[in-house]
Every structure is written in C-alpha cells, then in structure tokens.
Design an enzyme around this catalytic site. Structure first.
Site, short mmCIF file in Angstrom:
data_model
loop_
_atom_site.label_atom_id
_atom_site.label_comp_id
_atom_site.label_asym_id
_atom_site.label_seq_id
_atom_site.Cartn_x
_atom_site.Cartn_y
_atom_site.Cartn_z
N TYR A 199 0.80 -1.22 0.00
CA TYR A 199 0.00 0.00 0.00
C TYR A 199 0.84 1.29 0.00
O TYR A 199 0.80 2.05 -0.94
CB TYR A 199 -0.94 -0.01 1.20
CG TYR A 199 -1.69 1.28 1.37
CD1 TYR A 199 -2.81 1.53 0.59
CD2 TYR A 199 -1.26 2.24 2.25
CE1 TYR A 199 -3.50 2.71 0.71
CE2 TYR A 199 -1.94 3.43 2.39
CZ TYR A 199 -3.06 3.66 1.62
OH TYR A 199 -3.73 4.83 1.73
N LYS A 241 1.56 3.62 -3.26
CA LYS A 241 0.85 4.90 -3.32
C LYS A 241 1.81 6.01 -3.77
O LYS A 241 1.48 6.82 -4.63
CB LYS A 241 0.27 5.23 -1.95
CG LYS A 241 -0.55 6.48 -1.95
CD LYS A 241 -1.35 6.60 -0.71
CE LYS A 241 -2.02 7.98 -0.71
NZ LYS A 241 -3.03 8.13 0.24
#
Ligand SMILES: NC(=O)c1ccc[n+]([C@@H]2O[C@H](COP(=O)([O-])OP(=O)(O)OC[C@H]3O[C@@H](n4cnc5c(N)ncnc54)[C@H](O)[C@@H]3O)[C@@H](O)[C@H]2O)c1
Length: 265
Positions: A147, A151
């Site tokens: 994640y 990102k």
C-alpha cells in the site's frame, strides 16, 4: 455460439480466486482460471467444478508479472471462448517478514506480482475489451502489503504524466479512479476489492494449531482485534460478483474493503 460472458481469474487455483471463479460460474459466466506453473492440479480441479456447474472452463498457467504470459492468457481465452468480458486481477503474494529483514529481492518480487501483475492484467484486458466494443468489467485486488510504497510510486507516475490527464489527488494503487475515467467511454468499469483477514492458504502458518487455527498467527502478528473473526473467501466473491453484473455499470473507480472493519477509508 455461446452468448455467455467470459471471465479470467488470475491466482485462481485456490483461496479467494477459486471462490470468485466458482461464484462467477454460478452467475452463468464461462471462466478461465490462471495461476503459476506448478498449480496445474489445483487449477484442473477448479475447472472441473466449474464444468459441473454447466459452464465452459479451462486453465492457463501464467505468471502475472510476465508481460508475454498475460498477453498469452488473454489471447488463449479469446481463442477458446470467443472474447473477454471480465478480468479479475486477483493474483498476489504477501511477505511474512519484519521490515528490517526484507531484502531488495523480496521487495522486487512483491512489486512484480502485486503491482506490475495487476497493471498488466488491466492493460491486456482493456485492450481486448476495447477491440470488442461491448464494454467490460475489470476488477483488481488491492494488496495492502504494498500500500504505502505503491501509493507514492503511483503519485510520482501521475505527476510525471501531468495534470491535464489526471487529477492531482490520486487513488492508491494504479489510480483506480483515473483508469476508470479513461475506460468509461468504452463502457468498461474498473473496481478493486481490498480483503483483510480472509481465511485462505495465504494466512497459513505452521504454528496456527497452537493458537486457534488458520489465520491465528497472522492475526497476532498484525495485531488485529481479538474479537475479529476471519471470513471465508466466498464473502469476497459475493462482492466481486456484484461488480461484474451488467446492472453495476454505474459503479466504477471504487475500492471496497472486505475486512470486518479493520480499515475505514
Ligand atoms: N487472505 C487475505 O486476508 C488477504 C488480505 C489482503 C490481500 N489479499 C490478496 O488477495 C489475493 C488472493 O489471496 P488469497 O488469500 O486467496 O491467497 P492465496 O495465496 O491462497 O492465493 C493467491 C494465488 O495467487 C497465485 N499467485 C501468486 N503469485 C502469482 C503470480 N506471479 N502469477 C500468477 N499467480 C500468482 C498463487 O499461486 C495463489 O494460488 C492476493 O492478491 C492477496 O494478496 C488477501
């Protein structure tokens, strides 16, 4: 000629992918299941179960991080079943290792599967769906493990591309929102499911029996709340089945958590 819609499910030999493949077959979809070489026996079992439900099925081995494999997977699907309507980019890996023990090789492998693998699956599915001109459904796994890093990678990519095409605030992982906007004119929706604590082989640890069964060590390691019970893969499959339905045409660019409330975003 069959008028059934055709789906590909990557990482379909077991766990969540298998549950999605079987669930889509229940909805009358023909399903190509794919996984890495070495999983042929499990894949053949899934194919048999789908055929028992009266749907067409076959398996194709493919490593999602290899472009030629994904292109071959889409080509073989079209050759066998005449088209592609649904891509479930489900394949993924996790790493049960403290960050300080993580090697660049671990990192590269995780990104190759969870990030490049999803990108390639999206891309080759979209190219085929655009060629067909009858819309489609692209659904990806949101891999929590990558994640934060992904990102920022995605943000960098977006800024490099410039703001004419993309908004400045991006959705995590592949800018699901922006891909959805790019593919909207082709009547292709793009959505993600973000599972957490789903009881699959991914969560298995040799010490599970000592602490209460499948997922118990993962639960402790991730400091999940004691009262959180893991869910069966069919819980995720039900949400994915909704995304694939013709009447879900107005739901796109979304990431839905299926994690018993572990995360709210
Ligand atoms: N189980 C959970 O709680 C959980 C939580 C967060 C994310 N996920 C994600 O959900 C997806 C499904 O996970 P699962 O729980 O069913 O795990 P799983 O390990 O049981 O199944 C994943 C499948 O993906 C396949 N795969 C791995 N690398 C691949 C590659 N390079 N190419 C093709 N196939 C590959 C594996 O062989 C396996 O069959 C994964 O992307 C996983 O990261 C699961």
């Amino acid at each position: 000629m069959s008028t059934a819609r055709v789906a590909i499910v990557t990482g379909g030999a077991q766990g969540i992918g298998e549950a999605i493949a079987l669930r889509l077959a229940d909805d009358g979809v023909d399903v190509v299941v794919s996984d890495i070489p070495g999983k042929e026996e499990q894949l053949a079992t899934v194919v048999k179960q789908i055929e028992l439900k009266g749907r067409r099925s076959l398996f194709v081995t493919a490593n999602v991080s290899v472009e030629a494999d994904i292109k071959g997977l889409v080509d073989k699907t079209v050759e066998a079943f005449g088209g592609l309507d649904i891509m479930i980019a489900n394949a993924g890996i996790t790493l049960f290792k403290p960050f300080l023990d993580t090697t660049p090789e671990d990192w590269d492998k995780m990104f190759a599967t969870n990030t490049t693998g999803v990108m390639l699956s999206y891309k080759y599915a979209a190219l085929q769906m655009i060629k067909q001109g009858r819309g489609g459904r692209i659904i990806g796994i949101f891999a929590m493990s990558a994640y934060s890093a992904s990102k920022f990678a995605v943000r960098g990519l977006t800024q490099a591309v410039g703001e004419t095409q993309f908004d400045s605030e991006v959705e995590p992982l592949f800018m699901v929102g922006n891909i959805a906007q790019e593919l909207r004119p082709h009547k292709i929706t793009v959505n993600c499911y973000a599972p957490g604590f789903i009881l699959t082989p991914m969560l298995a640890h040799p010490d599970d029996d000592k602490f209460g069964g499948l997922g118990s060590v993962a639960k402790m390691a991730a400091k999940m709340p004691d009262d959180l019970e893991g869910a069966k893969p069919s819980v995720v499959a039900e949400l994915v089945a909704y995304f694939t339905k013709p009447e879900a045409y107005f739901v796109t660019g979304q990431t839905i958590n299926v994690d018993g409330g572990l995360m709210f975003d």
